[in-house]
Design a protein around this motif. Structure first.
Motif, PDB file in Angstrom:
ATOM      1  N   CYS A 199       2.298   4.718  -8.679  1.00 35.13           N
ATOM      2  CA  CYS A 199       1.142   3.883  -9.250  1.00 35.13           C
ATOM      3  C   CYS A 199       0.904   4.076 -10.688  1.00 35.13           C
ATOM      4  O   CYS A 199       0.597   3.113 -11.279  1.00 35.13           O
TER       5      CYS A 199
ATOM      6  N   GLY B  59      -7.021  -3.610  -2.633  1.00 33.94           N
ATOM      7  CA  GLY B  59      -6.054  -3.004  -3.868  1.00 33.94           C
ATOM      8  C   GLY B  59      -5.925  -3.698  -5.476  1.00 33.94           C
ATOM      9  O   GLY B  59      -5.918  -3.104  -6.007  1.00 33.94           O
TER      10      GLY B  59
ATOM     11  N   ASN C  44      -5.852   7.671  -7.709  1.00 34.47           N
ATOM     12  CA  ASN C  44      -4.289   7.054  -8.297  1.00 34.47           C
ATOM     13  C   ASN C  44      -4.869   7.319 -10.044  1.00 34.47           C
ATOM     14  O   ASN C  44      -3.783   6.976 -10.664  1.00 34.47           O
TER      15      ASN C  44
ATOM     16  N   LEU D  95       2.881   1.320 -12.156  1.00 32.89           N
ATOM     17  CA  LEU D  95       2.041  -0.527 -12.526  1.00 32.89           C
ATOM     18  C   LEU D  95       1.304  -0.765 -13.005  1.00 32.89           C
ATOM     19  O   LEU D  95       1.367  -2.323 -13.218  1.00 32.89           O
TER      20      LEU D  95
ATOM     21  N   ARG E 172       0.862  -0.814   0.328  1.00 33.47           N
ATOM     22  CA  ARG E 172       0.290  -0.192   0.023  1.00 33.47           C
ATOM     23  C   ARG E 172       0.183   1.504  -0.101  1.00 33.47           C
ATOM     24  O   ARG E 172       0.119   2.500  -0.410  1.00 33.47           O
TER      25      ARG E 172
ATOM     26  N   LEU F  72      -6.210  -1.078  -8.982  1.00 38.59           N
ATOM     27  CA  LEU F  72      -5.286  -1.072  -9.406  1.00 38.59           C
ATOM     28  C   LEU F  72      -5.900  -2.068 -11.209  1.00 38.59           C
ATOM     29  O   LEU F  72      -6.285  -1.402 -12.134  1.00 38.59           O
TER      30      LEU F  72
ATOM     31  N   ILE G  28       1.223   1.753  -3.488  1.00 38.26           N
ATOM     32  CA  ILE G  28      -0.548   1.443  -4.609  1.00 38.26           C
ATOM     33  C   ILE G  28      -0.676   2.969  -3.753  1.00 38.26           C
ATOM     34  O   ILE G  28      -1.291   4.074  -4.964  1.00 38.26           O
TER      35      ILE G  28
END
Length: 340
Positions: free
Chosen positions: A45, A171, A210, A48, A36, A175, A39
């Protein structure tokens, strides 16, 4: 604050306990809490999830006013934190509901599921189809990990087995939302937005923070934290506190190692305010005020501002005490989902 009648009624409908397995494996908690930190950093991020991350459509249904595409992709969390997801949740599934005629541009809204919202029929019927008729807007419905086709075999209904599952879900959704936003952007859909009800709204908020570009967000019946729902709110009676207390007392790793990973990261606005008071003279100098104006600024800064800051700190400390009382032990373990 009095408990609402709706909360009381909902609690009576809860037939299963949450977190019957306890906290989850300490190793899993350590891994997801370490992740975390990555992220939660927007700049880190961004890299990623590749812009060309593969997304597949495996079924299309043709209706009178729209097309419903069933699709899937592998959750990026499985690549970044291998083995943290249960096998059933590794494949992320979604439905993409597209109008046959666009009214203006090609707008798409991603809907994340609320608590207990398995599969797609509820969001498709109550949200996506009406949005096509009223606004000509497409909807993309992402299935949460631990729900629907992604529900582990040993999980009963919507009751997550471990506390760690809640963090893993958050999480993964951050993503996976990034994957879908990049995919839609790549195929020319615009504007893009996100929404969700209850837990879905909270997860959508995490995902949007994000995303590196401006994006509309409409969280419904959600808040900036999920902890109060489990500690004092509607789900508090469903939490298996006995097992959580037992595991915490037996295994010292929770207090000695994992608690440290939950410490607040970043600047705390409440704790910054006393430092601001020390710089009052610098503030007056920057304003370039003198005479009566300088007196008024000084009086406000040293009296009214002190009162406001003191009140804010008292509220902050009261909040800390409330959190401590509602936690498993005096250190105030939080049941927040992934910290931004």
């Amino acid at each position: 604050m009095a408990v609402s009648r709706l909360d009381v009624f909902y609690r009576r409908l809860l037939l299963t306990k949450l977190f019957i397995g306890g906290w989850g494996k300490p190793e899993d908690l350590k891994r997801i809490f370490e992740f975390r930190k990555i992220i939660g950093d927007r700049e880190r991020c961004k890299s990623l999830v590749p812009k060309d991350y593969p997304v597949y459509i495996n079924k299309t249904e043709d209706l009178t006013d729209c097309q419903i595409h069933d699709g899937f992709f592998m959750s990026p969390l499985e690549h970044l934190v291998p083995g943290i997801l249960p096998p059933e949740a590794v494949k992320a599934r979604f439905q993409f509901i597209v109008p046959k005629k666009w009214q203006r541009n090609r707008p798409v809204c991603i809907h994340l599921a609320g608590t207990g919202d398995h599969f797609f029929w509820r969001r498709r019927t109550l949200m996506a189809r009406p949005m096509i008729k009223e606004a000509g807007m497409a909807s993309l419905l992402l299935e949460n990990p631990y729900y629907g086709y992604r529900k582990p075999k040993d999980q009963r209904r919507s009751s997550l087995k471990n506390v760690s599952d809640l963090f893993v879900m958050g999480g993964a959704l951050i993503l996976e939302s990034t994957v879908l936003l990049r995919w839609l952007e790549r195929d020319g859909y615009w504007p893009l937005g996100m929404t969700g009800i209850s837990m879905g709204g909270y997860m959508a908020s995490l995902a949007v923070t994000n995303w590196p570009k401006p994006i509309p967000l409409i969280p419904c019946l959600s808040w900036s934290t999920a902890s109060s729902v489990f500690t004092t709110g509607v789900l508090s009676k469903a939490v298996n506190w006995t097992e959580l207390e037992k595991q915490y007392a037996i295994n010292s790793v929770y207090e000695e190692e994992i608690i440290k990973l939950l410490e607040y990261c970043g600047a705390d606005s409440f704790k910054m305010m006393p430092n601001l008071l020390k710089n009052v003279n610098s503030l007056e100098h920057l304003l370039g005020l003198s005479g009566d104006h300088e007196v008024s600024v000084s009086q406000y800064s040293k009296t009214q501002m002190e009162a406001e800051v003191d009140g804010g700190l008292q509220g902050y400390r009261a909040g800390e005490r409330e959190q401590q009382l509602s936690s498993v032990n005096s250190k105030g373990t939080s049941l927040d989902t992934v910290t931004r």
